[in-house]
Write an enzyme that holds these catalytic residues in place. Structure first.
Site, mmCIF file in Angstrom:
data_model
loop_
_atom_site.group_PDB
_atom_site.id
_atom_site.type_symbol
_atom_site.label_atom_id
_atom_site.label_comp_id
_atom_site.label_asym_id
_atom_site.label_seq_id
_atom_site.Cartn_x
_atom_site.Cartn_y
_atom_site.Cartn_z
ATOM 1 N N ARG A 234 0.833 -1.199 0.000
ATOM 2 C CA ARG A 234 0.000 0.000 0.000
ATOM 3 C C ARG A 234 0.869 1.251 0.000
ATOM 4 O O ARG A 234 1.909 1.296 0.661
ATOM 5 C CB ARG A 234 -0.914 0.028 1.234
ATOM 6 C CG ARG A 234 -2.029 -1.005 1.232
ATOM 7 C CD ARG A 234 -3.096 -0.655 0.198
ATOM 8 N NE ARG A 234 -4.289 -1.480 0.310
ATOM 9 C CZ ARG A 234 -4.473 -2.628 -0.318
ATOM 10 N NH1 ARG A 234 -3.508 -3.115 -1.098
ATOM 11 N NH2 ARG A 234 -5.601 -3.299 -0.182
ATOM 12 N N GLU A 263 -1.713 7.931 -5.347
ATOM 13 C CA GLU A 263 -1.049 8.030 -4.053
ATOM 14 C C GLU A 263 0.340 8.647 -4.138
ATOM 15 O O GLU A 263 0.953 8.899 -3.094
ATOM 16 C CB GLU A 263 -0.945 6.642 -3.410
ATOM 17 C CG GLU A 263 -2.281 6.020 -3.066
ATOM 18 C CD GLU A 263 -2.121 4.669 -2.384
ATOM 19 O OE1 GLU A 263 -2.284 4.620 -1.156
ATOM 20 O OE2 GLU A 263 -1.847 3.672 -3.078
ATOM 21 N N HIS A 279 -0.925 -0.751 -9.030
ATOM 22 C CA HIS A 279 -1.431 -1.754 -8.091
ATOM 23 C C HIS A 279 -1.937 -2.985 -8.849
ATOM 24 O O HIS A 279 -3.064 -3.459 -8.651
ATOM 25 C CB HIS A 279 -2.537 -1.160 -7.217
ATOM 26 C CG HIS A 279 -2.636 -1.833 -5.876
ATOM 27 N ND1 HIS A 279 -1.528 -2.111 -5.099
ATOM 28 C CD2 HIS A 279 -3.705 -2.302 -5.180
ATOM 29 C CE1 HIS A 279 -1.919 -2.710 -3.980
ATOM 30 N NE2 HIS A 279 -3.235 -2.849 -4.006
#
Length: 305
Positions: A234, A263, A279
């Protein structure tokens, strides 16, 4: 008739077998066939009468869960639960399940690929070659290097197995895993010792309050000069600004991440010694089918008990 809401888009095209399984058991199945993620309004509307929700990364917050009056089970299409208000779900007696082990091989293979490509400057070699620049860059071998693995769940243990085949030295850190729970080739140690001794550090932790920004400026300062950081977990585990500064000053020689693109700031994404993928480490045919199968079975097991 009980209603199952399935929000991940892959189910519409590739999950027919699992959808049929639910329908044969007498469930009404609502599948996201829009080609896009549901908006919050759509989720709230469709989830209001659902007995179970099979979700990907859709935000299932307190507002949504409070209106889902019949909801008994949330089944995650994956393993990360940071998009779900677990505290409120627990208060409401909603069972939350994840597809444990379904994508552990796929993510571990991606992590190992990222370790090797980072050591060998593969990205720069490809970019130069496509630009007509015949420049041979000096890389480093994996053999003999020390790999620090943060998080020794299914994925972390698979990474350790792959790295052992490359004759890497392996240090592990996980507050919930003891030495007798890992293979002999993994030496469990403290977080600080792992930072100090590792040539490559690979993250395989869930995003919790206790792990948010576990890799920050202080943690990076304790790493070896020229260390490599790999993150297939993450984005919130690492402070973006600290990464940027560490690459800018050559404290880190390379960083490779598989996180949500939003992000990370653009200035970091454009750095030469930084790689990012959207991801997608778990996106293999095998992991997809495994995840669908386990996620659906979690619903059946918990609604039928």
């Amino acid at each position: 008739m009980r209603t199952i809401l399935i929000t991940p888009r892959p189910f519409h095209e590739k999950g027919s077998e699992q959808i049929e399984k639910l329908e044969q058991l007498g469930y009404k199945v609502i599948v996201n066939d829009t080609g896009k993620r549901y908006s919050k309004e759509q989720l709230m509307d469709l989830g209001a009468n659902a007995d179970a929700i099979l979700t990907g990364n859709d935000p299932l917050d307190k507002e949504l869960l409070s209106q889902a009056k019949n909801l008994k089970v949330i089944s995650k299409y994956g393993v990360g639960l940071d998009n779900i208000d677990l505290t409120y779900a627990n208060e409401k007696g909603i069972k939350v399940c994840k597809a444990l082990g379904a994508n552990s091989v796929s993510v571990a293979e991606s992590a190992m690929m990222m370790i090797l490509t980072s050591l060998r400057q593969y990205n720069s070699l490809c970019h130069n070659s496509k630009s007509g620049i015949e420049k041979r860059l000096m890389g480093r071998e994996a053999k003999g290097k020390t790999l620090g693995i943060l998080g020794l769940g299914a994925i972390g243990k698979n990474v350790a197995q792959f790295a052992h085949a490359f004759e890497m030295n392996i240090i592990g850190y996980d507050p919930y895993v003891t030495q007798d729970q890992v293979e002999d080739y993994v030496r469990m140690d403290t977080f600080e010792e792992l930072l100090k001794q590792s040539d490559v550090i690979s993250l395989h932790l869930p995003l919790l309050e206790s792990t948010k920004y576990i890799i920050d400026e202080l943690a990076i300062s304790k790493m070896r000069e020229g260390a490599i950081v790999i993150n297939t977990a993450r984005g919130g585990l690492i402070d973006s600004l600290a990464l940027f500064k560490a690459l800018q000053t050559d404290k880190l020689s390379f960083v490779s991440e598989d996180v949500e693109l939003k992000e990370r700031p653009e200035e970091l994404k454009q750095m030469e010694r930084y790689n990012i993928t959207p991801h997608a480490a778990s996106f293999t045919l095998e992991a997809d089918q495994n995840t669908m199968k386990i996620a659906v079975q979690n619903i059946i097991d918990n609604l039928e008990e």
